[in-house]
Design a protein around this motif. Structure first.
Motif, PDB file in Angstrom:
ATOM      1  N   GLY A 168      -9.884 -14.557  19.707  1.00 40.73           N
ATOM      2  CA  GLY A 168      -9.362 -13.264  20.158  1.00 40.73           C
ATOM      3  C   GLY A 168      -9.665 -12.110  19.208  1.00 40.73           C
ATOM      4  N   PRO A 169      -9.348 -12.223  17.908  1.00 41.77           N
ATOM      5  CA  PRO A 169      -9.656 -11.119  16.992  1.00 41.77           C
ATOM      6  C   PRO A 169     -11.148 -10.830  16.900  1.00 41.77           C
ATOM      7  N   VAL A 170     -11.977 -11.877  16.981  1.00 44.00           N
ATOM      8  CA  VAL A 170     -13.429 -11.674  16.917  1.00 44.00           C
ATOM      9  C   VAL A 170     -13.898 -10.897  18.135  1.00 44.00           C
ATOM     10  N   ARG A 171     -13.386 -11.286  19.315  1.00 46.86           N
ATOM     11  CA  ARG A 171     -13.757 -10.583  20.548  1.00 46.86           C
ATOM     12  C   ARG A 171     -13.336  -9.112  20.481  1.00 46.86           C
ATOM     13  N   ARG A 172     -12.143  -8.875  19.937  1.00 43.88           N
ATOM     14  CA  ARG A 172     -11.638  -7.497  19.835  1.00 43.88           C
ATOM     15  C   ARG A 172     -12.532  -6.651  18.919  1.00 43.88           C
ATOM     16  N   PHE A 244     -20.467 -15.669  18.891  1.00 47.50           N
ATOM     17  CA  PHE A 244     -20.052 -14.365  18.381  1.00 47.50           C
ATOM     18  C   PHE A 244     -20.702 -14.064  17.031  1.00 47.50           C
ATOM     19  N   ALA A 245     -20.960 -15.095  16.238  1.00 52.41           N
ATOM     20  CA  ALA A 245     -21.646 -14.874  14.964  1.00 52.41           C
ATOM     21  C   ALA A 245     -23.055 -14.336  15.209  1.00 52.41           C
ATOM     22  N   GLU A 246     -23.741 -14.897  16.212  1.00 56.21           N
ATOM     23  CA  GLU A 246     -25.063 -14.390  16.568  1.00 56.21           C
ATOM     24  C   GLU A 246     -24.965 -12.964  17.086  1.00 56.21           C
ATOM     25  N   LEU A 247     -23.953 -12.686  17.899  1.00 58.92           N
ATOM     26  CA  LEU A 247     -23.766 -11.329  18.407  1.00 58.92           C
ATOM     27  C   LEU A 247     -23.518 -10.344  17.267  1.00 58.92           C
ATOM     28  N   ALA A 248     -22.708 -10.752  16.289  1.00 59.82           N
ATOM     29  CA  ALA A 248     -22.428  -9.865  15.155  1.00 59.82           C
ATOM     30  C   ALA A 248     -23.707  -9.522  14.406  1.00 59.82           C
ATOM     31  N   GLU A 249     -24.557 -10.531  14.203  1.00 63.08           N
ATOM     32  CA  GLU A 249     -25.816 -10.299  13.486  1.00 63.08           C
ATOM     33  C   GLU A 249     -26.709  -9.353  14.272  1.00 63.08           C
ATOM     34  N   ARG A 250     -26.834  -9.591  15.575  1.00 59.61           N
ATOM     35  CA  ARG A 250     -27.720  -8.755  16.398  1.00 59.61           C
ATOM     36  C   ARG A 250     -27.154  -7.355  16.594  1.00 59.61           C
ATOM     37  N   ALA A 251     -25.836  -7.236  16.698  1.00 58.02           N
ATOM     38  CA  ALA A 251     -25.234  -5.904  16.805  1.00 58.02           C
ATOM     39  C   ALA A 251     -25.456  -5.106  15.529  1.00 58.02           C
ATOM     40  N   ASP A 252     -25.422  -5.786  14.390  1.00 59.62           N
ATOM     41  CA  ASP A 252     -25.717  -5.119  13.116  1.00 59.62           C
ATOM     42  C   ASP A 252     -27.145  -4.591  13.122  1.00 59.62           C
ATOM     43  N   TYR A 253     -28.098  -5.435  13.544  1.00 63.18           N
ATOM     44  CA  TYR A 253     -29.493  -4.991  13.612  1.00 63.18           C
ATOM     45  C   TYR A 253     -29.661  -3.840  14.604  1.00 63.18           C
TER      46      TYR A 253
END
Length: 366
Positions: A168-172, A244-253
């Motif tokens: 939940g916190p990660v999604r938020r 979500f870890a992959e999403l975080a990396e790609r969102a950073d890029y």
């Protein structure tokens, strides 16, 4: 009067929302503190085991983090503070200068041993408690160390039995980051459409201020993984956290590429370079594609549904580039749109090769 009442309602609503979001961590801390006192006082038989509930609350905390390491630092810090405090206060007594000496030596020992912030702080705080609350010569240093261990164990046990939602916190945080990315792209599109360098400068400043959002998402990921480690029933959520870890990396890029795009837009506007107004439409469409990805972050969402809008943006940019001879800034802007699209497609779970193939319009391989 009406405006003041509106502000009050807004603050109360925000406070109530914060309380709802923190209800479980607060309950965990309260139960762990009471349980730690019960074990140390009623079962083990320690007198005034105040370190047990303190350790339980600190080991849990209100927010997730590196809980296992924090518990170890807590126990070691309390142990150092108590042992140094007991050893010295029993000889030199208690008083202002004794507190100065005990705290300094306990914190110095903690810095020498590890230097972690929590460890050092707990060593100093424990030394203060020993120097001020316990009578000189009162034996019990070892008991206080056991109390700290009981408290830390109680905290971990409560976290395992009554775990927080690891996802939940990660999604938020992911939603907050993607919402900001979409807003920055829309702001850049508006600056390009209006040929407004000041608006582009503001969009760039906003994009540069997004690093805390990325850090908060990574912190939430760390906390989520920790919950799955201490609570076996939630280990099945690790795959979702991995996505979500992959999403975080790609969102950073994607945000980094967006900053490059905005800088080039700002330069083009300041230098009065030509920039096809249709590029603003492409950026708006890219923002819509980002929001489509955000909409699929729900518990039952399917990120594959967010791929088509991204691919359509790439196709539009390709068609647009074929209608005129692009200038230097336009070339960079189109290239960054493609880079951001590639990041977004990978954020949906596609491999880099599959994403590039989709962007080229190649048929899928069997």
């Amino acid at each position: 009067m009406a405006a003041a009442a509106g502000r009050l309602r807004t603050r109360l609503a925000a406070g109530w929302l914060r309380l709802q979001m923190s209800a479980l961590p607060i309950g965990q801390c309260a139960l762990a503190a009471g349980g730690a006192w019960f074990v140390a006082n009623d079962l083990v038989g320690h007198a005034r085991p105040f370190f047990a509930p303190i350790a339980a609350v600190i080991s849990l905390g209100i927010s997730l983090g590196s809980r296992l390491r924090r518990t170890a630092e807590l126990v070691v810090g309390v142990s150092l503070g108590v042992l140094v405090g007991d050893a010295l206060i029993s000889v030199i007594g208690s008083g202002p200068w004794q507190i100065v000496l005990v705290v300094a030596l306990a914190m110095a020992a903690a810095v020498f041993a590890d230097g972690a912030t929590l460890l050092v702080g707990q060593a100093g705080a424990s030394a203060v408690l020993v120097a001020t609350l316990l009578p000189p010569g009162d034996a019990g240093g070892f008991d206080r160390c056991i109390d700290a261990l009981i408290g830390g164990g109680a905290g971990l046990l409560v976290a395992a039995v009554l775990p927080a939602d690891p996802v939940g916190p990660v999604r938020r945080e992911a939603r907050a980051l993607l919402d900001e990315l979409a807003a920055v792209l829309d702001a850049t599109a508006g600056a390009l459409r209006d040929r407004d360098p000041e608006a582009a400068s503001k969009a760039l400043a906003r994009a540069r201020a997004t690093q805390p959002l990325i850090d908060e998402m990574r912190s939430a990921l760390l906390g989520g993984h920790e919950v799955t480690r201490v609570s076996p029933p939630l280990r099945r959520r690790r795959r979702e956290l991995g996505r979500f870890a992959e999403l975080a990396e790609r969102a950073d890029y994607a945000m980094r590429n967006t900053r490059v795009l905005i800088r080039r837009t700002y330069t083009a506007l300041c230098d009065d370079e030509p920039a096809a107004p249709e590029l603003a439409d492409v950026l708006n469409e890219l923002a819509v594609a980002v929001r489509a990805l955000t909409a699929q972050l729900g518990r039952d969402g399917d990120r594959e549904l967010a791929r088509e809008p991204v691919i359509e943006v790439v196709q539009h940019a390709r068609q647009l580039a074929g209608t005129f001879t692009p200038g230097p800034s336009e070339v960079v802007i189109v290239a960054q749109v493609r880079s951001i699209a590639l990041d977004l497609l990978q954020a949906t779970g596609m491999s880099r090769q599959d994403a590039l193939r989709a962007m080229r319009g190649d048929p899928e391989e069997d």
